[in-house]
Design a protein around this motif. Structure first.
Motif, PDB file in Angstrom:
ATOM      1  N   SER A  77      28.100 -51.873  80.289  1.00 45.28           N
ATOM      2  CA  SER A  77      27.199 -51.920  78.838  1.00 45.28           C
ATOM      3  C   SER A  77      27.546 -50.757  78.029  1.00 45.28           C
ATOM      4  O   SER A  77      28.044 -50.072  78.829  1.00 45.28           O
ATOM      5  N   ASP A  78      28.450 -50.656  76.764  1.00 48.93           N
ATOM      6  CA  ASP A  78      28.735 -50.090  75.860  1.00 48.93           C
ATOM      7  C   ASP A  78      27.882 -50.017  75.180  1.00 48.93           C
ATOM      8  O   ASP A  78      27.831 -50.408  74.044  1.00 48.93           O
ATOM      9  N   GLN A  79      27.287 -48.007  74.465  1.00 52.62           N
ATOM     10  CA  GLN A  79      26.473 -48.587  74.092  1.00 52.62           C
ATOM     11  C   GLN A  79      26.887 -46.421  72.513  1.00 52.62           C
ATOM     12  O   GLN A  79      27.157 -45.702  74.079  1.00 52.62           O
ATOM     13  N   TYR A  80      27.129 -46.844  71.709  1.00 50.01           N
ATOM     14  CA  TYR A  80      27.847 -45.311  71.103  1.00 50.01           C
ATOM     15  C   TYR A  80      28.741 -45.369  71.589  1.00 50.01           C
ATOM     16  O   TYR A  80      29.802 -45.830  71.493  1.00 50.01           O
ATOM     17  N   ASP A  81      28.852 -43.734  72.564  1.00 50.63           N
ATOM     18  CA  ASP A  81      30.443 -43.775  73.114  1.00 50.63           C
ATOM     19  C   ASP A  81      30.202 -43.435  74.518  1.00 50.63           C
ATOM     20  O   ASP A  81      30.287 -42.460  74.922  1.00 50.63           O
ATOM     21  N   VAL A  82      28.807 -43.509  74.821  1.00 51.64           N
ATOM     22  CA  VAL A  82      28.502 -44.041  76.879  1.00 51.64           C
ATOM     23  C   VAL A  82      28.669 -45.610  76.511  1.00 51.64           C
ATOM     24  O   VAL A  82      28.643 -46.462  76.413  1.00 51.64           O
ATOM     25  N   LYS A  83      29.745 -45.607  78.230  1.00 53.25           N
ATOM     26  CA  LYS A  83      30.312 -46.439  78.354  1.00 53.25           C
ATOM     27  C   LYS A  83      29.232 -46.430  79.966  1.00 53.25           C
ATOM     28  O   LYS A  83      29.191 -45.471  80.658  1.00 53.25           O
TER      29      LYS A  83
END
Ligand code: FAD
Ligand code: FES
Lengths: 403, 106
Positions: A322-328
């Protein structure tokens, strides 16, 4: 066997037909799908595509020419209306019939919607399942618009991240005590709660929706379980999916939280198979259903192999992202049944991994911007190896040195 | 636009033009070139888009980020010249690139 028909031209259907040809099947292969486009990837719909960073051509799983080159008949924009099991043929919505020797159902899933009594029939509500949903939603993504997101699962959270990145004012409601409750440990929920709050999302957990409020037939806000109200210009509904069993059900095929298949993807009718989001299958003494790209590809390939005579059972090696903002976020394994969680601090700023155990047995890893933990955990889980939890918790120890 | 040569493990060569802005992975996918699975569709989550870049090219490509370095470490039989093709974006500077597929992806 001369004639294989696959119903549902999504991730699983596309993988199945490609596998049949890759394994040398020379008979006729027909892939029928209701959507207008050739099979495409859904994950970017709540990520890069929604953000406007990814044009349609890049979503396609295969170039349009692939099907022709491989002599696969692809019928898009065509709904199958029923299965005639006796006559071994499927009937299309336009009345034509397609005969089959083997049939695969890869019909995926449908988003749950809100009941009309609580405003589910208002305009301005969007599920996030297909291209048409996301294309229809695009006009609402104006800077400063107020987005209400109902549901704090991966899809709701990804949509919240995109909306907030594009400058919308985002409120996210989760009825359960915490976001990601169904799929992750509190440690992972805590991480993502902090991330979204840091980006200005008004995230409300343990807060049910009493009803959506409308003006002239269009959503304008919501009344919450505690009686308070909020205003909204539109709403994204991310409250889960249900497997699409319509065809199988009408044809009298056995169901059990989806179309029930065996370890080889066979349904209760020996000529009919199922794979992907719509199928439930035996796994470690239970029946499970997975909603992921990994499962759609691997189970569909297993069905293709079974159709061609292979006897290898399908044993999933689950992974997800899951990708959220710059977090994978990368997830390996399945955490179902965990009784212990170990947090491993990350190797870089803003990274972490969460390890799920049942007793001493490693079940799953959630890795936030920590691909090493993900890949090492994946290897171990697939090999049935469990590093001692105490070792994993100690970030000064290299993972590789633990086993 | 860049002309890219993809060499399958069995030696079969495919020379194709890939438009700027696409990834080297998408160039293979869109031309039906086997050997790059790309299960995650380019999300840097599966490491099944691994290739060996021709040694003449290793220093001419954009540097790997931390995510790619770590994922590659766990790819099937990685080496000095390994790259994840979904992380390589095509520009004119990649014209003439040659990549070789590993024996398998996982
Ligand atoms: C927004 C979003 C984000 C996601 N992100 C991720 C992610 O990050 N990682 C991950 O692993 N997974 C993700 N998923 C889940 C993943 O996309 C699904 O698990 C996968 O698409 C399932 O593939 P499938 O082929 O079973 O179903 P689908 O891809 O849904 O395909 C089913 C197809 O069958 C068609 N169909 C149904 N009935 C009929 C009929 N009667 N006649 C003709 N056609 C019919 C449907 O129209 C549909 O096109 C995401 C899903 C969504 C919606
Ligand atoms: S396509 Fe999955 S890592 Fe490159």
């Amino acid at each position: 066997m001369q004639n294989i028909v696959v119903v549902g031209a999504g991730q699983a259907g596309a993988s199945l037909v490609a596998r049949l040809r890759a394994k040398g099947f020379t008979g006729s292969v027909t892939l029928v799908g209701e959507e207008a486009e050739a099979p495409y990837q859904r994950p970017p719909l709540s990520k890069g595509y929604l953000l406007g960073e990814m044009p349609l051509e890049r979503l396609l799983l295969r170039a349009a020419s692939f099907y022709e080159e491989q002599k696969i008949t692809l019928k898009t924009g065509t709904r199958v209306s029923s299965i005639d099991r006796e006559g071994k043929r499927v009937l299309l919505a336009d009345g034509t019939a397609l005969p089959y020797d083997a049939l695969a159902l890869t019909t995926g899933s449908r988003p749950r919607m809100l009941a009309p009594v609580i405003g589910g029939d208002l305009e301005g509500l969007y599920p996030v399942r297909g291209l048409t949903d996301v294309d229809a939603m695009a006009k609402e993504f104006r800077e400063g618009a107020r987005a209400l997101i109902v549901g704090g699962g991966y899809i709701g959270l990804e949509a919240a991240a995109v909306a907030s990145k594009l400058g919308l004012k985002v409120t996210l409601l989760e009825a359960a005590p915490r976001i990601l409750q169904r799929v992750a440990a509190p440690e992972t929920s805590d991480w993502f709660r902090a991330l979204h709050r840091a980006h200005g999302v008004d995230l409300r957990e343990g807060m049910g929706l009493a009803k959506l409020l409308g003006r002239d037939g269009r959503v304008c806000g919501a009344e919450l379980a505690d009686g308070s109200t909020i205003e909204a210009d539109f709403a994204i509904i991310g409250i889960g999916i249900h497997p699409d069993v319509t065809l199988a059900d009408a044809a009298g095929i056995a169901l059990d939280n989806g179309i029930a298949v065996d370890m080889h993807g066979r349904t209760s009718d020996p000529a009919i198979y199922a794979a992907g989001d719509c199928a439930s299958f035996p796994y470690r003494g239970h029946r499970i259903r997975l909603e992921s790209v990994q499962n759609a590809i691997d189970q569909a390939e297993a069905v293709a192999d079974t159709m061609l005579g292979a006897e290898e059972p399908y044993v999933p090696k689950p992974w997800f992202w899951s990708d959220q903002y710059d977090v994978k976020l990368q997830i390996a394994g399945l955490n179902t049944g965990y009784d212990r969680v170990v947090v491993r601090p990350g190797s870089r700023e803003g990274t972490q991994s969460v390890w799920y155990y049942h007793g001493e047995t490693l079940l799953a890893v959630d890795a936030m911007n920590e691909p090493r933990a993900y890949m090492q955990g994946k290897r171990w889980i697939e090999a049935g190896i469990s590093p001692a939890p105490e070792g994993v918790a100690d970030a000064t120890k290299e993972l590789k040195s633990l086993v | 636009m860049a002309k890219i040569t993809y060499i399958e493990h069995n030696g079969t060569e495919h020379v194709v033009d890939v438009p700027n802005g696409m990834t080297v992975m998408e160039g293979a996918r869109d031309n039906g070139i086997p050997g790059i699975d790309a299960d995650c569709g380019g999300a840097c989550a599966c490491s099944t888009c691994h290739v060996y870049v021709d040694p003449a090219w290793t220093d001419r490509l954009p540097a790997k980020d931390d995510m790619e370095i770590d994922m590659l470490d766990f790819a099937w039989n990685p080496g000095e010249t390994s790259r994840l093709t979904c992380q390589l974006r095509v520009t004119d500077a990649l014209d003439g690139l040659v990549v070789r597929m590993p024996e398998k992806q996982i």
